[in-house]
Design an enzyme around this catalytic site. Sequence first.
Site, short mmCIF file in Angstrom:
data_model
loop_
_atom_site.label_atom_id
_atom_site.label_comp_id
_atom_site.label_asym_id
_atom_site.label_seq_id
_atom_site.Cartn_x
_atom_site.Cartn_y
_atom_site.Cartn_z
N HIS A 1 -156.23 58.58 72.21
CA HIS A 1 -155.13 57.67 72.51
C HIS A 1 -153.78 58.38 72.47
O HIS A 1 -153.66 59.49 71.94
CB HIS A 1 -155.12 56.52 71.50
CG HIS A 1 -154.92 57.01 70.09
ND1 HIS A 1 -153.69 57.39 69.59
CD2 HIS A 1 -155.81 57.21 69.10
CE1 HIS A 1 -153.82 57.80 68.35
NE2 HIS A 1 -155.09 57.70 68.02
N GLU B 1 -161.61 54.81 64.85
CA GLU B 1 -161.44 55.91 63.92
C GLU B 1 -162.18 55.61 62.62
O GLU B 1 -162.63 54.48 62.40
CB GLU B 1 -159.94 56.13 63.66
CG GLU B 1 -159.59 57.35 62.83
CD GLU B 1 -160.11 58.64 63.44
OE1 GLU B 1 -161.35 58.86 63.41
OE2 GLU B 1 -159.31 59.44 63.93
#
Length: 239
Positions: free
Chosen positions: A14, A99
């Site tokens: 990202h 994550e």
Amino acid sequence: MKQRQQTRCALIRHGAYEQLKNVPSALQPFPLTEEGEKEVRHQARLFGEWLKESGNKLNPVVDSSSLLRAWQTASIYIEELNDFFVSEPVLTGYPELCERSVGAVANLPIAEIERLLALDPRFGVPPENWKSDSYYKLPFDGAESLIEAGQRVADHIAQWQNHVHDDEKMNDPQLIKLFVGHGASIRHAAFHLNVINFCDIKRLSMYYGHPVVFEFVKDKHSTKLFGDWKKRQIQEVPD
């Protein structure tokens, strides 16, 4: 003739986001910064130039982490590369691509997490480098280690690889699948997928919004087709 079991995928971190300071990235729900959006757009356009030159096309099913920063990054890629998808693109967010989670202490400052560890007589002192230790898992409900998060991401990618050959439309060696997620979990997934060695996990990082494209051929080593890993600085945060 037996069809060659071959897949291509792009692993994308990202873009820069409104990250809280001194807080393990965990499940922070914040959006991309303005500069983060610009960088992702720039990287997507560079990727588009390579797609045009190489003749590769994109799988229309785009997988991203369910966290906002990853979803926004994937959305920008779809917008910028719309002409390269073989059909109308569809974006789906998956928690499996998130994550590493620190569980019940998600989004607390590092100092507060360590204070809670010290207050609880059941818990020992964590290693000094606990935030980047691949195998350390905080002793709080819902927490996982980085290596476990990487396995979760790798399993998601492997599941797609195992099924892609059953779909004749998608069984094209020049069709690239986009996976948008997070730096640490992607690097650990790359280890599980035999893309990098364990010692590379700490040595390498990922540029914001920059795709690293690999070709996988069953029972053989992967080949990097586009993009570069970033040499990771010791003080750099895992995500």
